[in-house]
Design an enzyme around this catalytic site. Structure first.
Site, PDB file in Angstrom:
ATOM      1  N   ARG A 151       0.829  -1.201   0.000  1.00 50.51           N
ATOM      2  CA  ARG A 151       0.000   0.000   0.000  1.00 50.51           C
ATOM      3  C   ARG A 151       0.865   1.253   0.000  1.00 50.51           C
ATOM      4  NH1 ARG A 151      -5.126  -1.267   2.589  1.00 50.51           N
ATOM      5  NH2 ARG A 151      -6.421  -1.846   0.809  1.00 50.51           N
ATOM      6  N   ARG A 158     -24.105  -1.636   6.430  1.00 54.29           N
ATOM      7  CA  ARG A 158     -23.040  -1.700   7.435  1.00 54.29           C
ATOM      8  C   ARG A 158     -22.494  -0.298   7.684  1.00 54.29           C
ATOM      9  NH1 ARG A 158     -18.737  -5.979   5.509  1.00 54.29           N
ATOM     10  NH2 ARG A 158     -18.130  -3.975   4.652  1.00 54.29           N
ATOM     11  N   ARG A 187     -12.093   6.213   3.549  1.00 50.51           N
ATOM     12  CA  ARG A 187     -11.208   5.144   3.072  1.00 50.51           C
ATOM     13  C   ARG A 187     -10.661   5.436   1.681  1.00 50.51           C
ATOM     14  NH1 ARG A 187     -15.053   1.804   5.260  1.00 50.51           N
ATOM     15  NH2 ARG A 187     -15.788   1.079   3.242  1.00 50.51           N
TER      16      ARG A 187
END
Ligand code: ZN
Length: 219
Positions: free
Chosen positions: A93, A162, A173
């Site tokens: 990442r 959710r 995110r």
């Protein structure tokens, strides 16, 4: 015999990486190594790593380089990854992780890094439309026309969104992904190891583009 492959798949959440990684894994007969799945398993099993990871992920963050590198280095030592290769999903990442991966891979370097590209507004729409049954986990896609309360067709449980699929959480995110991954994409582009694959289309179309990118990276 189909040759194995050593692949890194990048892409925003909701780009369809999960589906395509399963197919690539079957096609090249290599393990799909999802660091997200590995972390979730650690959280479920409440290991020391899992407890640490849970706190970070609950806050919408990403787990640090040291933990991730350790996790991946261990996994890539296993026989399946050594002999056939792997599909790495969720790692690296960061550029630090990318350099660590080159060290770990050593004499068996990765074939290609694929950026499965889907525009941000498209993935945002996909993710925020997701609904899940609280009781049996069946997934649904909201169209906005469902009768409320929404009842699961399978078990009669409540179908809900959710918390981490709410737009604020998704945007956080996606922001984090972009901030972290932009330098990584540049890093792989500069070293000539990046292939950008259009992730919009049917799963079959996208899969075909992916295998073309993998095969042409090896010729
Ligand atoms: Zn259900």
């Amino acid at each position: 015999m189909i040759p194995g492959a050593r692949l890194v798949i990048l892409g925003r959440q909701g780009a369809g990486k999960g589906t395509q990684c399963v197919r690539l894994s079957r096609h090249y007969v290599v393990p799909h190594i999802s660091t997200g799945d590995m972390l979730r398993a650690a959280v479920r099993e409440e290991t020391a790593l899992g407890k640490m990871a849970r706190e970070i992920m609950d806050a919408g963050g990403l787990v640090g380089d040291d933990i991730m590198i350790g996790l991946v280095a261990e996994r890539l030592k296993r026989a399946d990854a050594v002999t056939r290769g792997y599909i790495l999903d969720g790692f690296p990442r960061t550029v630090v992780q990318a350099d660590a991966l080159d060290d770990i891979a050593g004499e068996r370097p990765i074939d290609v890094v694929i950026d499965l590209h889907v525009d941000r507004d498209v993935v945002l729409q996909r993710i925020t439309a997701r609904r899940v049954c609280r009781d049996c986990g069946t997934n649904y896609t909201a169209t906005g026309f469902e009768r409320q309360p929404w009842i699961c067709e399978v078990c009669g449980g409540d179908v809900l969104q959710r918390a981490d699929d709410h737009p604020d959480a998704v945007n956080r995110r996606l922001d984090l992904y972009e901030t972290q991954t932009a330098p990584l994409i540049e890093h792989y582009e500069t070293s000539g190891r990046l292939a950008v694959v259009d992730g919009v289309g049917s799963p079959d179309q996208v899969f075909k583009r992916l295998t073309l990118a993998v095969n042409s990276s090896r010729t």
